[in-house]
Design an enzyme around this catalytic site. Sequence first.
Site, PDB file in Angstrom:
ATOM      1  N   SER A 182       0.838  -1.203   0.000  1.00  0.00           N
ATOM      2  CA  SER A 182       0.000   0.000   0.000  1.00  0.00           C
ATOM      3  C   SER A 182       0.875   1.257   0.000  1.00  0.00           C
ATOM      4  CB  SER A 182      -0.947  -0.037   1.194  1.00  0.00           C
ATOM      5  OG  SER A 182      -1.992   0.904   1.032  1.00  0.00           O
ATOM      6  N   ASP A 242      -8.652  -6.642  -4.440  1.00  0.00           N
ATOM      7  CA  ASP A 242      -8.210  -5.332  -3.951  1.00  0.00           C
ATOM      8  C   ASP A 242      -8.778  -4.256  -4.869  1.00  0.00           C
ATOM      9  OD1 ASP A 242      -6.889  -3.029  -3.174  1.00  0.00           O
ATOM     10  OD2 ASP A 242      -4.888  -3.908  -3.218  1.00  0.00           O
ATOM     11  N   HIS A 284      -7.778  -5.469  -0.117  1.00  0.00           N
ATOM     12  CA  HIS A 284      -6.496  -4.778  -0.017  1.00  0.00           C
ATOM     13  C   HIS A 284      -5.691  -5.256   1.194  1.00  0.00           C
ATOM     14  CE1 HIS A 284      -3.635  -1.540  -0.527  1.00  0.00           C
ATOM     15  NE2 HIS A 284      -3.880  -1.071   0.682  1.00  0.00           N
TER      16      HIS A 284
END
EC number: 2.3.1.31
Lengths: 389, 389
Positions: free
Chosen positions: A161, A327, A360
């Site tokens: 991320s 995601d 995610h």
Amino acid sequence: MVAQRAVRTNNEADNPSSPVLQFGPDKPLKLDAGTLLSPFQIAYQTYGTLNDARSNAILVCHALTGDQHVANTNPVTGKPGWWEVLIGPGKIIDTNRFFVICSNVVGGCLGSTGPASTNPATGRPYGLDLPIITIRDMVRAQLMLVDHFGIEKLFCVVGGSMGGMQVLEWAASHSERVFSALPIATGARHSSQNIAFHEVGRQAVMADPDWHGGKYLDFGRRPEKGLAVARMAAHITYLSEAALHRKFGRNLQDREALTFGFDADFQIESYLRHQGMTFVDRFDANSYLYLTRAMDYFDIAVDHGGRLANAFAGTKTRFCLVSFTSDWLFPTEESRSVVHALNAAGASVSFVEIETDRGHDAFLLDEPELFAAINGFIASAARARGLSL
Amino acid sequence: MVAQRAVRTNNEADNPSSPVLQFGPDKPLKLDAGTLLSPFQIAYQTYGTLNDARSNAILVCHALTGDQHVANTNPVTGKPGWWEVLIGPGKIIDTNRFFVICSNVVGGCLGSTGPASTNPATGRPYGLDLPIITIRDMVRAQLMLVDHFGIEKLFCVVGGSMGGMQVLEWAASHSERVFSALPIATGARHSSQNIAFHEVGRQAVMADPDWHGGKYLDFGRRPEKGLAVARMAAHITYLSEAALHRKFGRNLQDREALTFGFDADFQIESYLRHQGMTFVDRFDANSYLYLTRAMDYFDIAVDHGGRLANAFAGTKTRFCLVSFTSDWLFPTEESRSVVHALNAAGASVSFVEIETDRGHDAFLLDEPELFAAINGFIASAARARGLSL
């Protein structure tokens, strides 16, 4: 009570429960905003031992609400480190072999200089007087930490991320310092939809009267309600519809029937409220504004003449990218466009798309396929680097 | 200033700029919450003329933030009716042929009884003293309006999103009163993820100190900041990532470069803030709580022994369902499961999945494939019903 907590937070910002590297007026941090940050400090954790050749260092970059406590019990929450499933003695990133460094990002709230830190010009917390911090600024600060350790070339830089953004930035701006790079569940720019969700979160914080234009610590307050709403909205985006359906569905929370009111009838409501409430105990609201802004501003291609491949021209770094099918914050397409750019730049790159419904946040979970991919990539890179097993 | 606006809102709730049907103590509305709502009223608009056989009536059901002004200039916003692209003289739903009815839902804020209406027991606005309203309650009230017009069987019931939930509820509970049904971009239950987003919106409203536990009208206040945040979060879910990328991308708003601050640098931020600000001028915050709750509670299968097909057993209603490929609030799968249930119940059903990147809100837009599907279904149903062209 609230005032006490606020003061405590402020002290923690300056004196965290981690080693701290302080940079004085002779070593300012050059910021993309066009100013210098000085003095400033970086709080970090290390695990394992740096070998004599200083060739076995792995830098782990944390995500938006992460911190430097990647593989030790978190002193704030009392919970295990956020990647202890992956990193430790005998684990996939084996601290018996590798020297692992993880530092709190600049702009954060667990010891590195951030908006809750003391502004030397006023003796009060910075608040919004801290200049905007970018992903590139975070990486510049990490570079100064790596220099401090005398590490010429990191064996690997890894993160998911916002951590993955830092990995890509390392590879783009400091390729000669990075032997291998492992960006997970990330992209080379923040999408319009992602900016939109961040803006909702920021507006929720700023709408809270306890935010006081960012000066809440001066008032002995914290915008807890606004930050909790921001966290709730963001948390939905870290999961997937399928995972929510599987985990919660329309199940009721400790009751037999709907109550015909606004209590948390559904488990998903109770879960989200809990996420919001626990988050405000461990995170600074202004840091949330700064770090979301850093992600929004991130766009490597724009920094390199509008063409992403330019960012990686001539790179010798070995890459492995990982994405997750469910995601929707950083869909596979985002990783794929980085892979295309790396291919165009002639880089060595492998790419794994992992089938999972966990969204995610899968990069933080015990995900066997992810671990297998990381294990394979690290082992191969270690051989190429001549690191003994 | 704020006090004035609040009082005006309150008066509007009781005396809207639409015809109103009032039901006295002899005709209470039976609520799923187990109580009676009495007195209550329904504000509505009609278009066209009811034929002698009373067989040409189309009931249009509005979505969460819609209202009865489906095909006339909205007196609050001054904008065209929300489905004027579809409904009017010579249009696809031709008011020269059909008698179109659209009523504000109970729990709403444009003239039907809702939380801003005067509670006869106190002489003050209901606030949270209004019982929880369900989709089934809304439909029961609409049935009383339809009875008032002496309409035995509606030719068609049509609506999108929360409007589509009402269409399905009509077909499930009052099948004998519905010749044809057109639920668009909807589902037979609200998903866990959708409940989650609604809960974020409610928490944003309730976190605003101007909400005053729902009694803001008594204080001459309105929770505008909280409601704006709720609207911003919801608005993202009405679009799609592809549409946001196409419309806004990472374009900057009236500036050449990033400002390194928290202003709306990106067009998407400016757009969202505008959506939030304009919404609070036209919508009541407590209504937002009630109507989101109604959607969350919706689950037709649970109302029929846990099996969706049971809800439609023996139905003679003709169905056409429409979904959009990029709708992630009500993905095609939700429509498909209704189609499966209708098939299992032996119903006449057609189903159109429309390829578009415009997301959930596509049902409100000038979408040629949608119009073609509605046109074909209405024409075929009109022939079957013996309505002359």
